[in-house]
Motif scaffolding. Structure first.
Motif, PDB file in Angstrom:
ATOM      1  N   UNK A  38       0.828  -1.197   0.000  1.00  0.00           N
ATOM      2  CA  UNK A  38       0.000   0.000   0.000  1.00  0.00           C
ATOM      3  C   UNK A  38       0.867   1.254   0.000  1.00  0.00           C
ATOM      4  N   UNK A  39       0.467   2.221  -0.791  1.00  0.00           N
ATOM      5  CA  UNK A  39       1.144   3.508  -0.804  1.00  0.00           C
ATOM      6  C   UNK A  39       0.391   4.533   0.045  1.00  0.00           C
ATOM      7  N   UNK A  40      -0.806   4.160   0.514  1.00  0.00           N
ATOM      8  CA  UNK A  40      -1.639   5.133   1.221  1.00  0.00           C
ATOM      9  C   UNK A  40      -1.907   4.787   2.685  1.00  0.00           C
ATOM     10  N   UNK A  41      -1.540   3.584   3.127  1.00  0.00           N
ATOM     11  CA  UNK A  41      -1.814   3.165   4.506  1.00  0.00           C
ATOM     12  C   UNK A  41      -0.507   2.874   5.228  1.00  0.00           C
ATOM     13  N   UNK A  42      -0.519   3.109   6.540  1.00  0.00           N
ATOM     14  CA  UNK A  42       0.675   2.825   7.341  1.00  0.00           C
ATOM     15  C   UNK A  42       0.782   1.327   7.604  1.00  0.00           C
ATOM     16  N   UNK A  43       1.954   0.894   8.015  1.00  0.00           N
ATOM     17  CA  UNK A  43       2.171  -0.523   8.336  1.00  0.00           C
ATOM     18  C   UNK A  43       1.214  -0.966   9.440  1.00  0.00           C
ATOM     19  N   UNK A 143       5.237 -10.744  11.450  1.00  0.00           N
ATOM     20  CA  UNK A 143       4.880  -9.678  10.511  1.00  0.00           C
ATOM     21  C   UNK A 143       6.140  -8.947  10.067  1.00  0.00           C
ATOM     22  N   UNK A 144       6.273  -8.785   8.768  1.00  0.00           N
ATOM     23  CA  UNK A 144       7.382  -8.021   8.203  1.00  0.00           C
ATOM     24  C   UNK A 144       6.781  -6.791   7.536  1.00  0.00           C
ATOM     25  N   UNK A 145       7.255  -5.650   7.934  1.00  0.00           N
ATOM     26  CA  UNK A 145       6.776  -4.401   7.348  1.00  0.00           C
ATOM     27  C   UNK A 145       7.954  -3.688   6.686  1.00  0.00           C
ATOM     28  N   UNK A 146       7.829  -3.437   5.407  1.00  0.00           N
ATOM     29  CA  UNK A 146       8.843  -2.690   4.678  1.00  0.00           C
ATOM     30  C   UNK A 146       8.255  -1.314   4.417  1.00  0.00           C
ATOM     31  N   UNK A 147       8.888  -0.295   4.961  1.00  0.00           N
ATOM     32  CA  UNK A 147       8.348   1.053   4.880  1.00  0.00           C
ATOM     33  C   UNK A 147       9.322   1.947   4.115  1.00  0.00           C
ATOM     34  N   UNK A 148       8.808   2.619   3.121  1.00  0.00           N
ATOM     35  CA  UNK A 148       9.604   3.549   2.326  1.00  0.00           C
ATOM     36  C   UNK A 148       9.686   4.885   3.051  1.00  0.00           C
TER      37      UNK A 148
END
Length: 151
Positions: A38-43, A143-148
């Motif tokens: 998603x580009x619009x929601x947080x992890x 859970x793996x979260x990749x955040x730009x």
């Protein structure tokens, strides 16, 4: 589970542009992988939405008629027994078995035989034990979260 996840999280909620789920085998541990890009929601929002879906999906399983359950199981069995589309696909499948050290080259057939013996009640018990967030079973979640980061 793939279609309801995609329909709810991607199409209805518009939570991500890529939504999928799949089973996986890693070092002898079988699990389910749910992926939302998603580009619009947080992890945190994505994690919470996945948990909500898993809670809501239990009701889908409860409401399913026996005929619907059998239709889904037959569809899954047919999908697992589909012939390979190419020699490359078949080779990839065999190398995957070798790579993970499982060596079950007829795993799809074994899975279909196991599915044939699984009742709707057993499927719900398994869901509660391993996937349902509010279950009292042995659920483990990673859970793996990749955040730009914008620069």
């Amino acid at each position: 589970m793939y279609e309801p996840l995609f329909d709810q999280v991607r199409t209805t909620d518009q939570f991500g542009y890529h939504v999928s789920c799949d089973s996986r085998w890693t070092d002898g541990i079988i699990g389910i992988q749910i992926r939302v890009v998603s580009a619009s929601k947080s992890a945190e929002e994505v994690d919470a939405r996945i948990e909500k879906f898993l809670i809501d999906f239990r009701q889908t399983l409860l409401d399913m008629t026996r005929d619907d359950y059998l239709e889904h199981m037959n569809g899954l069995a047919k999908q697992k027994l589909d012939a390979f589309n190419s020699l490359s696909e078949q080779t990839g499948h065999y190398w995957s078995e070798i790579r993970v050290g499982r060596y079950q080259f007829q795993v799809e057939l074994d899975e279909v035989l196991a599915l044939r013996g699984m009742s709707q009640e057993q499927a719900l018990e398994a869901y509660d034990k391993w996937l349902y967030p509010k279950g009292s079973g042995t659920r483990r979640r990673f859970s793996v979260n990749v955040v730009s980061v914008d620069s």
